[in-house]
Design an enzyme around this catalytic site. Structure first.
Site, PDB file in Angstrom:
ATOM      1  N   CYS A 115      37.973  35.352  70.731  1.00 40.97           N
ATOM      2  CA  CYS A 115      36.547  35.579  70.466  1.00 40.97           C
ATOM      3  C   CYS A 115      35.633  34.612  71.213  1.00 40.97           C
ATOM      4  O   CYS A 115      34.422  34.801  71.254  1.00 40.97           O
ATOM      5  CB  CYS A 115      36.254  35.528  68.958  1.00 40.97           C
ATOM      6  N   HIS A 152      26.392  23.635  59.022  1.00 42.30           N
ATOM      7  CA  HIS A 152      26.814  24.973  59.459  1.00 42.30           C
ATOM      8  C   HIS A 152      27.972  24.803  60.442  1.00 42.30           C
ATOM      9  O   HIS A 152      27.883  24.056  61.408  1.00 42.30           O
ATOM     10  CB  HIS A 152      25.643  25.696  60.139  1.00 42.30           C
ATOM     11  N   HIS A 155      31.489  31.171  60.934  1.00 42.55           N
ATOM     12  CA  HIS A 155      31.685  32.281  59.989  1.00 42.55           C
ATOM     13  C   HIS A 155      33.176  32.528  59.782  1.00 42.55           C
ATOM     14  O   HIS A 155      33.995  32.147  60.615  1.00 42.55           O
ATOM     15  CB  HIS A 155      31.013  33.554  60.503  1.00 42.55           C
ATOM     16  N   ASP A 159      39.974  39.293  59.695  1.00 39.65           N
ATOM     17  CA  ASP A 159      40.805  39.907  60.723  1.00 39.65           C
ATOM     18  C   ASP A 159      41.741  38.886  61.380  1.00 39.65           C
ATOM     19  O   ASP A 159      42.112  39.019  62.533  1.00 39.65           O
ATOM     20  CB  ASP A 159      39.933  40.596  61.774  1.00 39.65           C
ATOM     21  N   ARG A 167      40.021  34.606  59.677  1.00 40.19           N
ATOM     22  CA  ARG A 167      39.697  33.977  60.962  1.00 40.19           C
ATOM     23  C   ARG A 167      38.416  33.176  60.782  1.00 40.19           C
ATOM     24  O   ARG A 167      37.340  33.734  60.648  1.00 40.19           O
ATOM     25  CB  ARG A 167      39.506  35.025  62.063  1.00 40.19           C
ATOM     26  N   CYS A 169      35.850  31.341  62.510  1.00 42.96           N
ATOM     27  CA  CYS A 169      35.307  31.284  63.863  1.00 42.96           C
ATOM     28  C   CYS A 169      34.306  30.125  63.869  1.00 42.96           C
ATOM     29  O   CYS A 169      33.214  30.234  63.307  1.00 42.96           O
ATOM     30  CB  CYS A 169      34.639  32.620  64.165  1.00 42.96           C
TER      31      CYS A 169
END
Length: 181
Positions: A115, A152, A155, A159, A167, A169
């Site tokens: 990704c 932060h 996310h 999947d 996952r 990310c």
């Protein structure tokens, strides 16, 4: 018109991690500028062993964090895909929150998701991460923040690989790393 709406909906459904940047290109901090904690700025909350919650003002965060870390951690920014040194990083050790030093992920939970951001399937502990619904940009996602300072991080998606199927990310800019000895 309907065809355009369907096409737009399909494009949104295929997007896994989002890439958001401020409209003002000059406001984008360099993602390669800070790979380790910036020692020129004193960060009194950074500790790899402390477990107390960090609750300081945004003004104080702005003073102690490097610009690129502040942008991601406090303003919920997103680094450009494939720019993090940690995306294709394979050292053995522990990833920490760059804002406060909280342990987040072990390297043996990292995997190549394709990704463009570092991906993990499990945090160090359940308390390492806070989960918050995120419906920005017309998408239904789950934001992950640091369990100690609420920075932060990125996310989490459903999947990922076994054993969790998750996952995480994560923006590499907000990660610090300590190699196992």
């Amino acid at each position: 018109m309907i065809r355009n709406i369907i096409l737009f909906s399909c494009l949104l459904s295929f997007q896994q991690c989002t890439y958001s940047q401020p409209a003002d290109k000059k406001a984008i901090p360099s993602t390669k500028a800070t790979m380790t904690m910036d020692s020129s700025k004193k960060n009194p909350v950074y500790s790899r062993t402390a477990t107390d919650k960090v609750n300081i003002s945004e003004e104080e965060w702005k003073k102690i964090l490097p610009e690129d870390v502040y942008y991601i951690a406090r303003q919920k920014g997103t680094e450009r895909p494939w720019t993090s040194k940690f995306e294709a990083f394979n050292e053995i050790g522990t990833y920490y929150c760059k804002a406060c030093g909280n342990p987040l992920f072990k390297s043996d939970t990292k995997f190549d998701s394709g990704c463009g951001w570092p991906s993990f399937y499990e945090p160090v502990t359940k308390g390492s991460i806070i989960y918050t619904p995120d419906n920005t940009l017309g998408m239904k996602r789950t934001e992950v923040t640091c369990g100690r300072c609420k920075a932060h991080l990125g996310h989490v998606f459903e999947d990922g690989p076994p054993p969790t199927g998750l996952r995480y990310c994560i923006n590499g800019v907000v990660l610090d790393f300590d190699k196992s000895k």
